[in-house]
Design a protein around this motif. Structure first.
Motif, PDB file in Angstrom:
ATOM      1  N   PHE A  47      -3.297  70.585  80.809  1.00  0.00           N
ATOM      2  CA  PHE A  47      -4.568  71.029  81.365  1.00  0.00           C
ATOM      3  C   PHE A  47      -4.461  72.541  81.429  1.00  0.00           C
ATOM      4  O   PHE A  47      -3.522  73.079  82.016  1.00  0.00           O
ATOM      5  N   LYS A  48      -5.396  73.211  80.822  1.00  0.00           N
ATOM      6  CA  LYS A  48      -5.308  74.663  80.714  1.00  0.00           C
ATOM      7  C   LYS A  48      -6.603  75.308  81.197  1.00  0.00           C
ATOM      8  O   LYS A  48      -7.695  74.902  80.788  1.00  0.00           O
ATOM      9  N   MET A  49      -6.444  76.305  82.043  1.00  0.00           N
ATOM     10  CA  MET A  49      -7.559  77.134  82.471  1.00  0.00           C
ATOM     11  C   MET A  49      -7.345  78.508  81.869  1.00  0.00           C
ATOM     12  O   MET A  49      -6.211  78.999  81.826  1.00  0.00           O
ATOM     13  N   ASP A  50      -8.411  79.122  81.408  1.00  0.00           N
ATOM     14  CA  ASP A  50      -8.296  80.438  80.796  1.00  0.00           C
ATOM     15  C   ASP A  50      -9.524  81.257  81.158  1.00  0.00           C
ATOM     16  O   ASP A  50     -10.637  80.720  81.242  1.00  0.00           O
ATOM     17  N   VAL A  51      -9.287  82.530  81.380  1.00  0.00           N
ATOM     18  CA  VAL A  51     -10.381  83.446  81.686  1.00  0.00           C
ATOM     19  C   VAL A  51     -10.088  84.752  80.968  1.00  0.00           C
ATOM     20  O   VAL A  51      -8.952  85.211  80.923  1.00  0.00           O
ATOM     21  N   ASP A  52     -11.117  85.336  80.379  1.00  0.00           N
ATOM     22  CA  ASP A  52     -10.952  86.641  79.732  1.00  0.00           C
ATOM     23  C   ASP A  52     -12.153  87.509  80.083  1.00  0.00           C
ATOM     24  O   ASP A  52     -12.802  87.282  81.103  1.00  0.00           O
ATOM     25  N   SER A  53     -12.472  88.447  79.245  1.00  0.00           N
ATOM     26  CA  SER A  53     -13.571  89.371  79.555  1.00  0.00           C
ATOM     27  C   SER A  53     -14.944  88.825  79.176  1.00  0.00           C
ATOM     28  O   SER A  53     -15.948  89.482  79.429  1.00  0.00           O
ATOM     29  N   LYS A  54     -14.996  87.628  78.602  1.00  0.00           N
ATOM     30  CA  LYS A  54     -16.278  87.074  78.150  1.00  0.00           C
ATOM     31  C   LYS A  54     -16.615  85.706  78.715  1.00  0.00           C
ATOM     32  O   LYS A  54     -17.771  85.318  78.775  1.00  0.00           O
ATOM     33  N   LYS A  55     -15.565  84.945  79.098  1.00  0.00           N
ATOM     34  CA  LYS A  55     -15.827  83.566  79.514  1.00  0.00           C
ATOM     35  C   LYS A  55     -14.674  83.007  80.326  1.00  0.00           C
ATOM     36  O   LYS A  55     -13.571  83.554  80.343  1.00  0.00           O
ATOM     37  N   ALA A  56     -14.952  81.894  80.971  1.00  0.00           N
ATOM     38  CA  ALA A  56     -13.937  81.078  81.629  1.00  0.00           C
ATOM     39  C   ALA A  56     -13.967  79.714  80.955  1.00  0.00           C
ATOM     40  O   ALA A  56     -15.029  79.247  80.530  1.00  0.00           O
ATOM     41  N   SER A  57     -12.798  79.093  80.843  1.00  0.00           N
ATOM     42  CA  SER A  57     -12.732  77.769  80.237  1.00  0.00           C
ATOM     43  C   SER A  57     -11.674  76.932  80.921  1.00  0.00           C
ATOM     44  O   SER A  57     -10.737  77.452  81.530  1.00  0.00           O
ATOM     45  N   ILE A  58     -11.865  75.638  80.816  1.00  0.00           N
ATOM     46  CA  ILE A  58     -10.884  74.675  81.308  1.00  0.00           C
ATOM     47  C   ILE A  58     -10.901  73.512  80.337  1.00  0.00           C
ATOM     48  O   ILE A  58     -11.963  73.148  79.814  1.00  0.00           O
ATOM     49  N   GLY A  59      -9.720  72.959  80.084  1.00  0.00           N
ATOM     50  CA  GLY A  59      -9.685  71.858  79.142  1.00  0.00           C
ATOM     51  C   GLY A  59      -8.378  71.110  79.128  1.00  0.00           C
ATOM     52  O   GLY A  59      -7.395  71.496  79.764  1.00  0.00           O
ATOM     53  N   ILE A  60      -8.408  70.045  78.358  1.00  0.00           N
ATOM     54  CA  ILE A  60      -7.233  69.230  78.070  1.00  0.00           C
ATOM     55  C   ILE A  60      -6.817  69.598  76.652  1.00  0.00           C
ATOM     56  O   ILE A  60      -7.637  69.542  75.730  1.00  0.00           O
ATOM     57  N   TYR A  61      -5.556  69.958  76.483  1.00  0.00           N
ATOM     58  CA  TYR A  61      -5.047  70.374  75.178  1.00  0.00           C
ATOM     59  C   TYR A  61      -3.949  69.423  74.738  1.00  0.00           C
ATOM     60  O   TYR A  61      -3.014  69.150  75.492  1.00  0.00           O
ATOM     61  N   LEU A  62      -4.085  68.938  73.516  1.00  0.00           N
ATOM     62  CA  LEU A  62      -3.099  68.039  72.917  1.00  0.00           C
ATOM     63  C   LEU A  62      -2.377  68.828  71.836  1.00  0.00           C
ATOM     64  O   LEU A  62      -3.017  69.293  70.879  1.00  0.00           O
ATOM     65  N   THR A  63      -1.073  68.967  71.963  1.00  0.00           N
ATOM     66  CA  THR A  63      -0.351  69.916  71.118  1.00  0.00           C
ATOM     67  C   THR A  63       0.784  69.288  70.311  1.00  0.00           C
ATOM     68  O   THR A  63       1.626  70.010  69.783  1.00  0.00           O
ATOM     69  N   HIS A  64       0.829  67.976  70.216  1.00  0.00           N
ATOM     70  CA  HIS A  64       1.931  67.349  69.488  1.00  0.00           C
ATOM     71  C   HIS A  64       1.975  67.875  68.058  1.00  0.00           C
ATOM     72  O   HIS A  64       0.946  67.999  67.399  1.00  0.00           O
ATOM     73  N   LYS A  65       3.180  68.211  67.580  1.00  0.00           N
ATOM     74  CA  LYS A  65       3.328  68.779  66.238  1.00  0.00           C
ATOM     75  C   LYS A  65       2.971  67.779  65.143  1.00  0.00           C
ATOM     76  O   LYS A  65       2.528  68.176  64.063  1.00  0.00           O
ATOM     77  N   ASP A  66       3.162  66.499  65.419  1.00  0.00           N
ATOM     78  CA  ASP A  66       2.784  65.454  64.468  1.00  0.00           C
ATOM     79  C   ASP A  66       1.281  65.188  64.653  1.00  0.00           C
ATOM     80  O   ASP A  66       0.859  64.643  65.672  1.00  0.00           O
ATOM     81  N   VAL A  67       0.500  65.607  63.675  1.00  0.00           N
ATOM     82  CA  VAL A  67      -0.963  65.525  63.790  1.00  0.00           C
ATOM     83  C   VAL A  67      -1.428  64.086  63.978  1.00  0.00           C
ATOM     84  O   VAL A  67      -2.395  63.826  64.706  1.00  0.00           O
ATOM     85  N   GLU A  68      -0.757  63.126  63.372  1.00  0.00           N
ATOM     86  CA  GLU A  68      -1.153  61.722  63.527  1.00  0.00           C
ATOM     87  C   GLU A  68      -0.971  61.259  64.973  1.00  0.00           C
ATOM     88  O   GLU A  68      -1.816  60.542  65.509  1.00  0.00           O
ATOM     89  N   ILE A  69       0.113  61.672  65.602  1.00  0.00           N
ATOM     90  CA  ILE A  69       0.328  61.315  67.013  1.00  0.00           C
ATOM     91  C   ILE A  69      -0.702  62.018  67.886  1.00  0.00           C
ATOM     92  O   ILE A  69      -1.261  61.426  68.812  1.00  0.00           O
ATOM     93  N   GLN A  70      -0.986  63.276  67.556  1.00  0.00           N
ATOM     94  CA  GLN A  70      -2.016  64.019  68.285  1.00  0.00           C
ATOM     95  C   GLN A  70      -3.353  63.274  68.204  1.00  0.00           C
ATOM     96  O   GLN A  70      -4.083  63.169  69.190  1.00  0.00           O
ATOM     97  N   GLU A  71      -3.654  62.736  67.038  1.00  0.00           N
ATOM     98  CA  GLU A  71      -4.907  61.989  66.847  1.00  0.00           C
ATOM     99  C   GLU A  71      -4.912  60.697  67.659  1.00  0.00           C
ATOM    100  O   GLU A  71      -5.961  60.279  68.158  1.00  0.00           O
ATOM    101  N   ILE A  72      -3.748  60.060  67.809  1.00  0.00           N
ATOM    102  CA  ILE A  72      -3.666  58.845  68.634  1.00  0.00           C
ATOM    103  C   ILE A  72      -3.991  59.182  70.091  1.00  0.00           C
ATOM    104  O   ILE A  72      -4.772  58.483  70.744  1.00  0.00           O
ATOM    105  N   TYR A  73      -3.397  60.264  70.601  1.00  0.00           N
ATOM    106  CA  TYR A  73      -3.714  60.709  71.957  1.00  0.00           C
ATOM    107  C   TYR A  73      -5.207  61.019  72.097  1.00  0.00           C
ATOM    108  O   TYR A  73      -5.850  60.629  73.063  1.00  0.00           O
TER     109      TYR A  73
END
Length: 153
Positions: A47-73
């Motif tokens: 779960f990542k929150m980010d803020v910069d000079s233009k916007k704020a965002s929050i989200g769920i990030y899936l980062t598994h190096k195996d793209v197929e596993i990432q797609e399963i998640y």
């Protein structure tokens, strides 16, 4: 514009203040949580929150190096989309296999609010009002669903 040092100091002050504001809140499970660095307990799901000079965002990030596993998640989140949206009470963006700022393939489910600037302290209250309820609702969703994702790991 700010020097790198000034920008770093502002970022640190912003997140420290947010952390102090969130400190009284416990997770749905009753545990004390570092909200600015939320631990899902499942590798490659953040779960990542980010803020910069233009916007704020929050989200769920899936980062598994195996793209197929990432797609399963990601598909598992899709299967829970109605439940997730019932808790969040709003629609978020869903992106399968996008690229992050360093070129890695990631999938993400997120929401952004444009027109907010971390470097303007008069924006901080609006940014906190954007982030706080959403991280608490993500925690509520995660408390109910994390075991499904742990079983996939």
């Amino acid at each position: 514009m700010f020097s790198k040092e000034e920008a770093s100091k502002i970022r640190s002050e912003f997140w420290t203040k947010f952390g102090k504001m969130m400190a009284p809140h416990r997770s749905q499970g009753g545990a004390k949580v570092n909200w600015t660095n939320y631990k899902t307990g499942v590798k490659n799901i953040y779960f990542k929150m980010d803020v910069d000079s233009k916007k704020a965002s929050i989200g769920i990030y899936l980062t598994h190096k195996d793209v197929e596993i990432q797609e399963i998640y990601f598909q598992q989140f899709v299967d829970m989309k109605d439940y997730m949206q019932s808790i969040l009470n709003e629609k978020w963006e869903w992106e399968l296999n996008s690229r992050n700022e360093i070129g890695q393939v990631v999938s993400k489910i997120y929401i952004e609010k444009h027109g907010l600037n971390m470097f303007r302290k008069d924006n901080w209250a609006d940014i906190y009002q954007f982030l706080q309820p959403r991280i608490l609702k993500l925690d509520e969703f995660w408390d109910d669903t994390k075991e499904v994702f742990k079983s996939l790991a």
